[in-house]
Design an enzyme around this catalytic site. Structure first.
Site, PDB file in Angstrom:
ATOM      1  N   GLY A 244       2.076  -1.498  -7.468  1.00  0.00           N
ATOM      2  CA  GLY A 244       1.822  -0.436  -8.433  1.00  0.00           C
ATOM      3  C   GLY A 244       2.921   0.613  -8.398  1.00  0.00           C
ATOM      4  O   GLY A 244       3.498   0.962  -9.405  1.00  0.00           O
ATOM      5  N   GLY A 472      -1.387  -4.427  -2.435  1.00  0.00           N
ATOM      6  CA  GLY A 472      -0.564  -5.499  -1.879  1.00  0.00           C
ATOM      7  C   GLY A 472      -0.030  -5.131  -0.515  1.00  0.00           C
ATOM      8  O   GLY A 472       0.626  -5.938   0.148  1.00  0.00           O
ATOM      9  N   ARG A 594       0.123   7.322  13.852  1.00  0.00           N
ATOM     10  CA  ARG A 594      -0.362   6.058  14.369  1.00  0.00           C
ATOM     11  C   ARG A 594      -0.167   4.953  13.333  1.00  0.00           C
ATOM     12  O   ARG A 594      -0.490   5.134  12.151  1.00  0.00           O
ATOM     13  CB  ARG A 594      -1.851   6.202  14.681  1.00  0.00           C
ATOM     14  CG  ARG A 594      -2.363   5.143  15.590  1.00  0.00           C
ATOM     15  CD  ARG A 594      -3.751   5.531  16.037  1.00  0.00           C
ATOM     16  NE  ARG A 594      -4.230   4.613  17.050  1.00  0.00           N
ATOM     17  CZ  ARG A 594      -5.524   4.456  17.302  1.00  0.00           C
ATOM     18  NH1 ARG A 594      -6.416   5.166  16.642  1.00  0.00           N
ATOM     19  NH2 ARG A 594      -5.902   3.613  18.235  1.00  0.00           N
ATOM     20  N   THR A 600       1.982  -5.346   8.688  1.00  0.00           N
ATOM     21  CA  THR A 600       2.101  -4.913   7.294  1.00  0.00           C
ATOM     22  C   THR A 600       2.860  -3.599   7.185  1.00  0.00           C
ATOM     23  O   THR A 600       3.521  -3.345   6.183  1.00  0.00           O
ATOM     24  CB  THR A 600       0.709  -4.784   6.652  1.00  0.00           C
ATOM     25  OG1 THR A 600      -0.135  -4.010   7.514  1.00  0.00           O
ATOM     26  CG2 THR A 600       0.085  -6.148   6.435  1.00  0.00           C
ATOM     27  N   LYS A 666      -0.384   9.220   9.517  1.00  0.00           N
ATOM     28  CA  LYS A 666       0.331  10.123   8.609  1.00  0.00           C
ATOM     29  C   LYS A 666       0.584   9.480   7.242  1.00  0.00           C
ATOM     30  O   LYS A 666       0.690  10.178   6.245  1.00  0.00           O
ATOM     31  CB  LYS A 666       1.683  10.526   9.213  1.00  0.00           C
ATOM     32  CG  LYS A 666       1.591  11.617  10.268  1.00  0.00           C
ATOM     33  CD  LYS A 666       2.975  12.128  10.614  1.00  0.00           C
ATOM     34  CE  LYS A 666       2.889  13.350  11.509  1.00  0.00           C
ATOM     35  NZ  LYS A 666       4.238  13.833  11.865  1.00  0.00           N
ATOM     36  N   GLY A 669       3.553   4.898   3.037  1.00  0.00           N
ATOM     37  CA  GLY A 669       3.756   4.230   1.750  1.00  0.00           C
ATOM     38  C   GLY A 669       5.111   4.469   1.125  1.00  0.00           C
ATOM     39  O   GLY A 669       5.622   3.622   0.401  1.00  0.00           O
ATOM     40  N   GLU A 670       5.697   5.626   1.376  1.00  0.00           N
ATOM     41  CA  GLU A 670       6.892   5.966   0.604  1.00  0.00           C
ATOM     42  C   GLU A 670       8.126   6.297   1.434  1.00  0.00           C
ATOM     43  O   GLU A 670       9.246   6.263   0.936  1.00  0.00           O
ATOM     44  CB  GLU A 670       6.549   7.131  -0.342  1.00  0.00           C
ATOM     45  CG  GLU A 670       5.595   6.658  -1.411  1.00  0.00           C
ATOM     46  CD  GLU A 670       4.862   7.763  -2.133  1.00  0.00           C
ATOM     47  OE1 GLU A 670       5.295   8.106  -3.231  1.00  0.00           O
ATOM     48  OE2 GLU A 670       3.845   8.258  -1.617  1.00  0.00           O
TER      49      GLU A 670
END
Lengths: 731, 333
Positions: A244, A472, A594, A600, A666, A669-670
């Site tokens: 996304g 995903g 953590r 993943t 924390k 994702g980015e």
């Protein structure tokens, strides 16, 4: 709820590398994505996009098209169901969602009609045959920093548009060393592997939508508001999502038109976007031009810090690519100014794209820091260490923790930074000049209120219900690990239900806050559930369910600077006679609290770094001024890194669990993309002696810039032993 | 996407007959370009005649020591063939530098020759393009053209031919064989692609309805010492921004024979005959290589954003000929 000490208990499920729970279903094709779920009586829709950049629809001749085979309906502004005027969505006023409501064409690629037919092919052919006449008006898609329409917005999605501390001019004047440079990044697109797709149908008085959504609760609420429906009568499901990156949460053409059409024809309707349609319908990252002014003492200590950024938005609504937020908590200076400006143009509306603001902002600022280090004769890491803030430079707030320099130290050790010769343009291997570079990464660590329900089942298993989205990245698996850890049971005894707006309110997959926000809610429910189970009562057949809502707990947090950190390292090879740049290796060391699932998490971090590589060298959407359209709006023309461009990419992490989070998370994702392009650009400078301040660092730009101390492009190189040994072995 | 008929041809004569003179019919090879163009509406055929199963998939050495390659040989098979690798290594390298493994497994030799330009204005039916709609104008000249032609273009079209394979074939004087309802014919590759002029929509010298059946590479001992180098905007799976096929025979520092062709600079693979003439019989030095490239590129007419191709091709010429000099002189010692 209480802040549980979840970081020390448990079965060790958190921190264990696990493959995705749905991995087998995905690789065998059993997992169905939104465009694949079968429905009886399904009809198919195809969107007709404007071919002009500004004007009005004068006429749509749907007569001939309605006679074409299989065509069921043609919707346009003259006959489409009315939507809420002045619609306010989950992220504020959102006129982009007001599809087919008026004749105004705000940009090329704007939906002007929608054809519904028995098959996708019939819909497509009819849509392409539909004649739309326009009254065109002169358009302006020419983005530049000094555009007369430029203005300073009141705020950006990531905070204030402008921050200011201290007297900039005075500190600049008093500085021994100055950097004053302009940097720019092009329009970039997050064209996820799974195209946007939605199926909508009415079922017993409820509207059901199967969508590819990063947040079904937000999507359901927005659709309900837009169509003026009772929110309880709208259900959005999104079981599997093929990426996304910020583009899949809102009411947009695909889901709005599917709902319109099913309402009109009374049958389920599916809409699947094409790649080309995605380039104008789903949002993108605005181009930016940025000016960075740094003033420092001879020892590198910053007196003046000024980061000024300009991005574009559409004429429909304001979206600010807040590139200058990146440095607000990263470096201290006596005078510290940041500002974001926007230029409205006749272009599609930009949106959140992975690390919005931080990705382009880090390219400019971390390049400028490298330039300052060069001018001060300082190692780039030492320069950053000398400017580490003790409290938030703008806010004055204490830090939760700050591991930036620790990331640099660990990265330097593993990358072999200590052996680096700082001089640019002096390392040659055959036709390649070799260089290394580094840059900082940081991203805000936030959490947003969410609800969850956890059930102790009578069969000794547990069911976690939370409206999370697994785009995903492995969120479903991570949540199972968090729950198993907190319940002190094996992960196999936990089932996780996500991706359904009927599960209730939860934060969407965005802002690097998904796993943290959801885990917090799951932990809260489990903490109470364990207290109830500790009483020893028998579990009834329907199980024992505890619900949680973290609104209060998150609202009660003390004000602090909370961020994740990272240090990016890159080694590049540059052939200045052809302009080719090859990244040889990358290393990212991150401190993000953590890590729930190392398998993943590493994939997500390296994925971000690879995206940063792609941003540095490849990605650039080129807008044609004459038409307002993209000249390369497909994946043949819009280049991103191919496997052959991606060398040894390594990501690892240091640091402790986040003190202020119940699980210690924390968010990752980015941050992987942040700083990666700057590290590569800095390495290109180190290789060639030439600064590249405009991305991507394309071969023609490298050729045009030549090389510093080495022979310029076009010079006749000496005859040398040739052949495959020094050639490009990754052809 | 228009509904279309599909027929699989049983033999060459049948294929040619099926297509007939129908301007709305197209031969389908691997489909790696045509199907994409059908999806975007650039091509809207009423009938596809599938020729991929025709018995034209052989590669054989000719009596005089050249090669004959069938039209339906896949790009992968062409690149892997031991005689191609031995006699024309630049051809193998060129094919392997193109597309992806999956595409090369599907794409045919005939289709590769006939692939269309990737100019973004050609592939977007909403934009003007003289190649797609004659007389509609060229949006690239004043638009996005950083990867467009510097040689042989016209005011009507500045598109490049995208094939890597054809660049090597141009260096090796390939001859294209075809079949029509009136019988077979052949055309040297040098004449196969038509000058752009004011008819950019007319791309090849093939008669209407003709089916490419194969190509012949004449014997060329110099080709055994050949290389292909491609520069692109990522390390694989992108079209060239500049490429070069070169073959060189050097003895005692003197160029005895040279073949040179450039890719991504023109509407056709660009045989650099001026450079070849400048080099033949002269010294095999970097200075001479650069001067030869300059002789070829003197005719270049760059647009505002593609002037970098001139130094790029010059540098590639020097680099590749220098490598070949080292290799051939080394082999001779």
């Amino acid at each position: 709820m209480t802040t549980a000490t979840g970081t020390t208990r448990g079965t060790g499920a958190v921190g264990a590398a696990r493959t995705r729970l749905e991995g087998l279903a995905k690789v065998t094709g059993e997992a169905r994505y939104s465009g694949e779920v079968p429905y009886a009586e399904l009809a198919h829709g195809w969107i007709v996009l404007s071919t002009v950049a500004r004007g009005r629809v004068r006429a749509i001749d749907d007569g001939p098209v309605l006679k074409m085979p299989g065509v069921l309906a043609v919707l346009h502004h003259g006959n489409a169901p009315r939507l809420k005027e002045g619609f306010v969505g989950s992220f504020g006023p959102d006129p982009v969602a007001e599809i087919l409501q008026r004749d105004r064409v705000p940009h090329i690629g704007w939906p002007v009609a929608f054809v519904v037919a028995e098959t996708s092919e019939q819909a497509r052919e009819a849509a392409e045959a539909l004649v739309v006449e326009y009254d065109t008006e002169p358009h302006d898609v020419d983005f530049h920093a000094d555009h007369p329409a430029r203005y300073t917005p009141e705020a950006s999605p990531m905070g204030p548009a402008v921050t200011a501390k201290g007297d900039l001019d005075t500190e600049l004047a008093a500085s021994a060393v100055l950097v004053d440079e302009r940097y720019s990044t092009p329009e970039q697109h997050h064209n996820a592997m799974e195209p946007h797709a939605a199926m909508a149908r009415w079922d017993n008085g409820r509207l059901e939508i199967v969508d590819s959504s990063q947040g079904t609760f937000a999507t359901a609420n927005d659709i309900a508001a837009l169509f003026q429906l009772d929110p309880a009568s709208v259900r959005v499901r999104s079981e599997h999502i093929g990426g996304g990156f910020g583009s899949k949460a809102l009411a947009r053409a695909h889901n709005v038109l599917a709902v319109m059409a099913t309402t009109v024809i009374g049958r389920p309707v599916r809409v699947v976007l094409t790649r080309r349609q995605m380039f104008s319908l789903i949002g993108y990252r605005s181009p930016t031009t940025q000016r960075v002014r740094l003033g420092a003492e001879a020892d590198g200590r910053l007196r003046a810090f000024d980061h000024d950024g300009v991005s574009l938005t559409s004429t429909l609504t304001e979206f600010v690519e807040a590139s200058t937020g990146f440095g607000r908590a990263l470096y201290d200076a006596d005078a510290h100014h940041t500002a974001n400006h926007v230029v409205p143009l006749d272009v599609p509306t930009p949106t959140f794209m992975r690390a919005p603001g931080e990705a382009p902002g880090s390219f400019a600022l971390e390049s400028a820091l490298d330039e300052l280090a060069e001018k001060c004769g300082l190692d780039p890491i030492e320069l950053r260490a000398r400017n580490e803030p003790t409290v938030g430079p703008v806010t004055g707030l204490p830090f939760e923790d700050n591991d930036l320099i620790a990331c640099f130290r660990e990265g330097a050790r593993r990358f072999g930074w200590a052996d680096r010769d700082a001089r640019p343009g002096v390392r040659r291997e055959g036709r390649w000049l070799i260089g290394t570079g580094t840059a900082a990464a940081t991203f805000p660590a936030g959490a947003a209120p969410s609800t969850a329900a956890v059930t102790a089942e009578a069969d000794d298993t547990f069911t976690v219900r939370i409206n999370a989205a697994d785009v995903g990245t492995g969120a479903r698996t991570a949540l199972a690990q968090v729950a198993a850890d907190a319940l002190d049971v094996p992960t196999e005894r936990v089932r996780v239900r996500i991706g359904d707006s009927d599960l209730g309110q939860a934060w969407l997959s965005g802002g690097s806050m998904g796993t943290r926000s959801w885990s917090w809610a799951v932990m809260a429910a489990i903490t109470e559930l364990r207290e109830r189970l500790a009483l020893g009562a028998d579990i009834p057949p329907e199980g024992i369910t505890v619900r949680s809502d973290t609104t209060e707990a998150i609202g009660a947090q003390s004000e602090r600077e909370r961020h994740s950190y990272g240090a990016q390292f890159a080694e590049v090879a540059v052939d200045v006679s052809t302009g080719e740049v090859r990244v040889r290796r990358m290393l990212g060391i991150f401190a993000a609290g953590r890590i729930v699932n190392p398998l993943t998490a590493r994939s997500q971090l390296t994925g971000g770094m690879i995206w940063g590589l792609s941003m540095a060298l490849h990605e650039e959407a080129i807008r044609d001024r004459a038409s307002g359209a993209l000249a390369n709006g497909d994946l043949a023309g819009y280049h991103f890194a191919a496997n052959a461009d991606v060398p040894a990419v390594e990501a690892d992490w240091i640091g402790e669990p986040a003190p202020d989070d119940p699980v210690g998370i924390k968010g990752i994702g980015e941050i992987g993309i942040v700083g990666a392009a700057a590290a590569i650009a800095n390495a290109v400078w180190h290789a060639t002696g030439v600064r590249h301040r405009h991305l991507p660092i394309r071969p023609d730009r490298v050729l045009g810039a030549g090389a510093g101390p080495e022979p310029a492009a076009g010079a006749v190189p000496e005859l040398r032993a040739g052949g495959a040994a020094e050639g490009d072995t990754r052809a | 996407m228009r509904e279309f008929g599909y027929q699989r041809a049983e033999d060459v004569a049948g294929a040619v007959a099926l297509l007939g003179a129908d301007p709305e019919a197209r031969y389908l090879g691997g489909g790696t370009n045509l199907v994409d163009l059908m999806k975007t509406g650039v091509e809207r055929p009423a009938l596809l005649v599938d020729v991929r199963e025709l018995p034209l998939d052989g590669i054989e050495v000719t009596a005089d020591g050249g090669l004959r390659v069938g039209a339906t040989v896949t790009n992968s098979d062409l690149a892997a063939h031991p005689e191609v690798r031995r006699r024309y290594p630049a051809l193998t390298q060129a094919v392997l530098a193109a597309a992806s493994g999956q595409l090369r497994n599907m794409a045919t030799v005939g289709g590769n020759l006939l692939q269309r330009t990737r100019c973004g204005y050609f592939t977007d039916p909403a934009r003007p393009c003289n190649k797609r709609v004659p007389g509609s104008g060229c949006a690239a000249r004043d638009g996005e053209h950083h990867n467009h032609a510097i040689l042989g273009a016209s005011d009507h079209c500045v598109a490049t031919h995208p094939s890597d394979m054809a660049v090597a074939l141009a260096a090796f004087d390939a001859v294209i064989a075809y079949e029509t309802v009136d019988g077979p014919g052949e055309t040297p590759l040098a004449d196969f692609y038509l000058p752009v002029g004011d008819t950019p929509h007319r791309e090849t010298a093939l008669p209407p309805g003709a089916l490419i059946t194969g190509l012949t590479l004449p014997p060329a001992p110099v080709a055994a010492h050949s290389r292909y180098r491609k520069v692109r905007e990522r390390a694989s799976y992108a079209f060239a921004i500049g490429s070069i096929a070169a073959a060189l025979d050097v003895r005692d520092g003197v160029v005895r024979e040279v073949r040179l062709a450039y890719g991504a600079v023109a509407s056709r693979p660009w045989r650099a005959r001026a450079a070849e003439r400048a080099l033949t019989g002269g010294p095999a030095t970097a200075t001479a290589f650069a001067a030869a490239a300059d002789a070829e590129l003197a005719a270049a007419e760059p647009l505002s954003d593609n002037g970098y191709k001139v130094p790029l091709l010059r540098n590639l010429t020097v680099a590749l000929l220098s490598e070949l000099t080292e290799a051939t002189e080394g082999a001779a010692r």
